[in-house]
Motif scaffolding. Structure first.
Motif, PDB file in Angstrom:
ATOM      1  N   LEU A 144      -7.502   0.458   7.046  1.00  0.00           N
ATOM      2  CA  LEU A 144      -6.658   1.403   6.327  1.00  0.00           C
ATOM      3  C   LEU A 144      -6.180   2.474   7.301  1.00  0.00           C
ATOM      4  CD1 LEU A 144      -9.373   0.684   4.416  1.00  0.00           C
ATOM      5  CD2 LEU A 144      -7.950   1.820   2.723  1.00  0.00           C
ATOM      6  N   GLY A 145      -4.860   2.607   7.425  1.00  0.00           N
ATOM      7  CA  GLY A 145      -4.303   3.623   8.301  1.00  0.00           C
ATOM      8  C   GLY A 145      -4.224   4.952   7.569  1.00  0.00           C
ATOM      9  N   ARG A 146      -5.150   5.859   7.885  1.00  0.00           N
ATOM     10  CA  ARG A 146      -5.136   7.180   7.232  1.00  0.00           C
ATOM     11  C   ARG A 146      -3.963   7.994   7.768  1.00  0.00           C
ATOM     12  NH1 ARG A 146      -5.620  12.086   9.311  1.00  0.00           N
ATOM     13  NH2 ARG A 146      -7.710  11.860  10.191  1.00  0.00           N
ATOM     14  N   PRO A 147      -3.100   8.510   6.867  1.00  0.00           N
ATOM     15  CA  PRO A 147      -1.914   9.232   7.319  1.00  0.00           C
ATOM     16  C   PRO A 147      -2.244  10.379   8.268  1.00  0.00           C
ATOM     17  CG  PRO A 147      -1.737   8.760   4.982  1.00  0.00           C
ATOM     18  CD  PRO A 147      -3.123   8.375   5.398  1.00  0.00           C
ATOM     19  N   ALA A 148      -1.449  10.507   9.305  1.00  0.00           N
ATOM     20  CA  ALA A 148      -1.668  11.530  10.316  1.00  0.00           C
ATOM     21  C   ALA A 148      -1.532  12.934   9.733  1.00  0.00           C
ATOM     22  CB  ALA A 148      -0.670  11.352  11.458  1.00  0.00           C
ATOM     23  N   SER A 160       0.828  -1.203   0.000  1.00  0.00           N
ATOM     24  CA  SER A 160       0.000   0.000   0.000  1.00  0.00           C
ATOM     25  C   SER A 160       0.857   1.245   0.000  1.00  0.00           C
ATOM     26  CB  SER A 160      -0.912   0.004   1.241  1.00  0.00           C
ATOM     27  OG  SER A 160      -1.693   1.178   1.311  1.00  0.00           O
ATOM     28  N   GLY A 161       0.230   2.365  -0.316  1.00  0.00           N
ATOM     29  CA  GLY A 161       0.865   3.663  -0.159  1.00  0.00           C
ATOM     30  C   GLY A 161       0.555   4.273   1.189  1.00  0.00           C
ATOM     31  N   LEU A 162      -0.352   3.660   1.950  1.00  0.00           N
ATOM     32  CA  LEU A 162      -0.677   4.119   3.295  1.00  0.00           C
ATOM     33  C   LEU A 162       0.340   3.570   4.288  1.00  0.00           C
ATOM     34  CD1 LEU A 162      -4.535   3.472   3.226  1.00  0.00           C
ATOM     35  CD2 LEU A 162      -3.326   5.613   2.739  1.00  0.00           C
ATOM     36  N   PRO A 163       0.453   4.170   5.481  1.00  0.00           N
ATOM     37  CA  PRO A 163       1.366   3.612   6.480  1.00  0.00           C
ATOM     38  C   PRO A 163       1.109   2.128   6.732  1.00  0.00           C
ATOM     39  CG  PRO A 163       0.630   5.773   7.185  1.00  0.00           C
ATOM     40  CD  PRO A 163      -0.154   5.432   5.943  1.00  0.00           C
ATOM     41  N   ILE A 164      -0.162   1.732   6.709  1.00  0.00           N
ATOM     42  CA  ILE A 164      -0.499   0.315   6.790  1.00  0.00           C
ATOM     43  C   ILE A 164      -1.886   0.103   6.195  1.00  0.00           C
ATOM     44  CG2 ILE A 164      -1.548   0.406   9.088  1.00  0.00           C
ATOM     45  CD1 ILE A 164      -0.165  -2.395   9.579  1.00  0.00           C
ATOM     46  N   MET A 165      -2.046  -1.013   5.506  1.00  0.00           N
ATOM     47  CA  MET A 165      -3.354  -1.485   5.063  1.00  0.00           C
ATOM     48  C   MET A 165      -3.343  -2.990   5.306  1.00  0.00           C
ATOM     49  SD  MET A 165      -5.572  -0.841   1.591  1.00  0.00           S
ATOM     50  CE  MET A 165      -4.506  -1.673   0.415  1.00  0.00           C
ATOM     51  N   ARG A 217      -6.069   8.227  11.764  1.00  0.00           N
ATOM     52  CA  ARG A 217      -7.309   7.499  12.009  1.00  0.00           C
ATOM     53  C   ARG A 217      -7.241   6.157  11.284  1.00  0.00           C
ATOM     54  NH1 ARG A 217      -7.872  10.873  15.203  1.00  0.00           N
ATOM     55  NH2 ARG A 217      -9.472  12.479  15.429  1.00  0.00           N
ATOM     56  N   VAL A 218      -8.028   5.202  11.764  1.00  0.00           N
ATOM     57  CA  VAL A 218      -8.170   3.939  11.049  1.00  0.00           C
ATOM     58  C   VAL A 218      -9.516   3.940  10.349  1.00  0.00           C
ATOM     59  CG1 VAL A 218      -9.141   2.710  13.060  1.00  0.00           C
ATOM     60  CG2 VAL A 218      -8.050   1.421  11.210  1.00  0.00           C
ATOM     61  N   HIS A 219      -9.522   3.557   9.076  1.00  0.00           N
ATOM     62  CA  HIS A 219     -10.760   3.359   8.326  1.00  0.00           C
ATOM     63  C   HIS A 219     -10.990   1.852   8.211  1.00  0.00           C
ATOM     64  CE1 HIS A 219     -10.702   7.489   6.058  1.00  0.00           C
ATOM     65  NE2 HIS A 219     -10.366   7.609   7.341  1.00  0.00           N
ATOM     66  N   ARG A 237      -8.709  12.636   4.348  1.00  0.00           N
ATOM     67  CA  ARG A 237      -9.795  12.283   5.263  1.00  0.00           C
ATOM     68  C   ARG A 237     -11.010  11.745   4.516  1.00  0.00           C
ATOM     69  NH1 ARG A 237     -10.841  17.690   8.331  1.00  0.00           N
ATOM     70  NH2 ARG A 237     -10.433  18.409   6.201  1.00  0.00           N
ATOM     71  N   GLY A 238     -11.749  10.877   5.200  1.00  0.00           N
ATOM     72  CA  GLY A 238     -13.022  10.405   4.673  1.00  0.00           C
ATOM     73  C   GLY A 238     -12.886   9.379   3.563  1.00  0.00           C
ATOM     74  N   SER A 239     -13.987   9.170   2.833  1.00  0.00           N
ATOM     75  CA  SER A 239     -14.043   8.115   1.821  1.00  0.00           C
ATOM     76  C   SER A 239     -13.066   8.312   0.659  1.00  0.00           C
ATOM     77  CB  SER A 239     -15.476   7.977   1.276  1.00  0.00           C
ATOM     78  OG  SER A 239     -15.946   9.205   0.752  1.00  0.00           O
ATOM     79  N   PRO A 240     -12.608   9.547   0.326  1.00  0.00           N
ATOM     80  CA  PRO A 240     -11.613   9.669  -0.742  1.00  0.00           C
ATOM     81  C   PRO A 240     -10.274   9.005  -0.430  1.00  0.00           C
ATOM     82  CG  PRO A 240     -12.731  11.769  -0.428  1.00  0.00           C
ATOM     83  CD  PRO A 240     -13.143  10.884   0.709  1.00  0.00           C
ATOM     84  N   LEU A 241     -10.073   8.531   0.797  1.00  0.00           N
ATOM     85  CA  LEU A 241      -8.806   7.885   1.131  1.00  0.00           C
ATOM     86  C   LEU A 241      -8.477   6.750   0.168  1.00  0.00           C
ATOM     87  CD1 LEU A 241      -6.384   7.575   3.069  1.00  0.00           C
ATOM     88  CD2 LEU A 241      -7.789   5.980   4.398  1.00  0.00           C
ATOM     89  N   LEU A 242      -9.496   5.976  -0.229  1.00  0.00           N
ATOM     90  CA  LEU A 242      -9.240   4.868  -1.152  1.00  0.00           C
ATOM     91  C   LEU A 242      -8.710   5.364  -2.491  1.00  0.00           C
ATOM     92  CD1 LEU A 242     -12.116   2.269  -0.669  1.00  0.00           C
ATOM     93  CD2 LEU A 242      -9.672   1.944  -0.286  1.00  0.00           C
TER      94      LEU A 242
END
Length: 211
Positions: A160-164, A96-101, A142-144, A170-175
């Motif tokens: 999905l770990g949303r970057p701090a 992933s490009g997120l810190p964690i997925m 936040r975690v999604h 934020r929100g549904s556009p995270l994907l």
């Protein structure tokens, strides 16, 4: 040691152009048949007729599901590695490009709507524990949590770990952002996964994967 929010964001900025824009990963989500937008515009695609029936998903027949043959930690590593597991559940880290997925699945073949009571009760506790472990990462704000299930019949729940402090994510556009972010380096991803696994073992037992 997991990276900080500043270190994570510095890597993302390094992949952007001089205007701070990331390239669109047209082979990822925009290439899916379910992507709602025309690629060369921001217009929604025309509505299509109803399907004749709901399409089959992978693993509709339990005998054909991957869970019937694959161990939690495949020797050939073709499946994402298990970062945590117990006798009933497996949590895998996804590229992933997120810190964690990560993706949580029961070992036995079930979907959300047919989980036995004992697994359903344990799932509630795991949702809380995994969510807390992901949010404890320094680079996560936040975690999604997401459950879709249109592609596979075996229950799989995404974390999905949303970057701090990344307000745009934020929100549904995270994907949508996740598809276009540069992939997290392997060592950083392993450090983040180990951090989450250690907290899960402390909270609910089980064992961490060989990351």
């Amino acid at each position: 040691m997991p990276e900080s929010a500043e270190e994570y964001y510095a890597r993302i900025l390094a992949a952007a152009d001089e205007d701070g824009r990331l390239p669109v990963a047209v082979e990822e989500m925009p290439g899916w048949d379910i992507f709602p937008y025309e690629i060369d515009t921001l217009r929604l695609k025309p509505l299509q007729p109803l399907l004749a029936a709901e399409p089959d998903r992978g693993g509709e027949d339990p005998a054909q599901c991957r869970c019937a043959t694959e161990p939690a930690q495949p020797a050939d590593r073709t499946e994402p590695p298990a970062l945590w597991s117990n006798e009933r559940w497996v949590l895998r880290a996804l590229p992933s490009g997120l810190p964690i997925m990560a993706i949580l699945q029961p070992r036995a073949h079930h979907d959300l709507t047919d989980l036995p009571d004992a697994l359903a009760q344990e799932l509630g506790r795991l949702l809380v524990a995994v969510g807390a472990a992901v949010e404890a990462l320094p680079s996560v704000g936040r975690v999604h949590v997401a459950k879709y299930g249109d592609g596979g019949a075996h229950l799989h729940i995404f974390f999905l770990g949303r970057p701090a402090r990344a307000g745009q994510f934020r929100g549904s556009p995270l994907l949508d952002w996740e598809e276009n972010l540069p992939r997290v380096p392997a060592q950083v991803a392993a450090d983040n996964a180990r951090f989450v696994a250690d907290r899960l073992v402390a909270a609910v037992g089980g064992s961490s994967g060989a990351l």
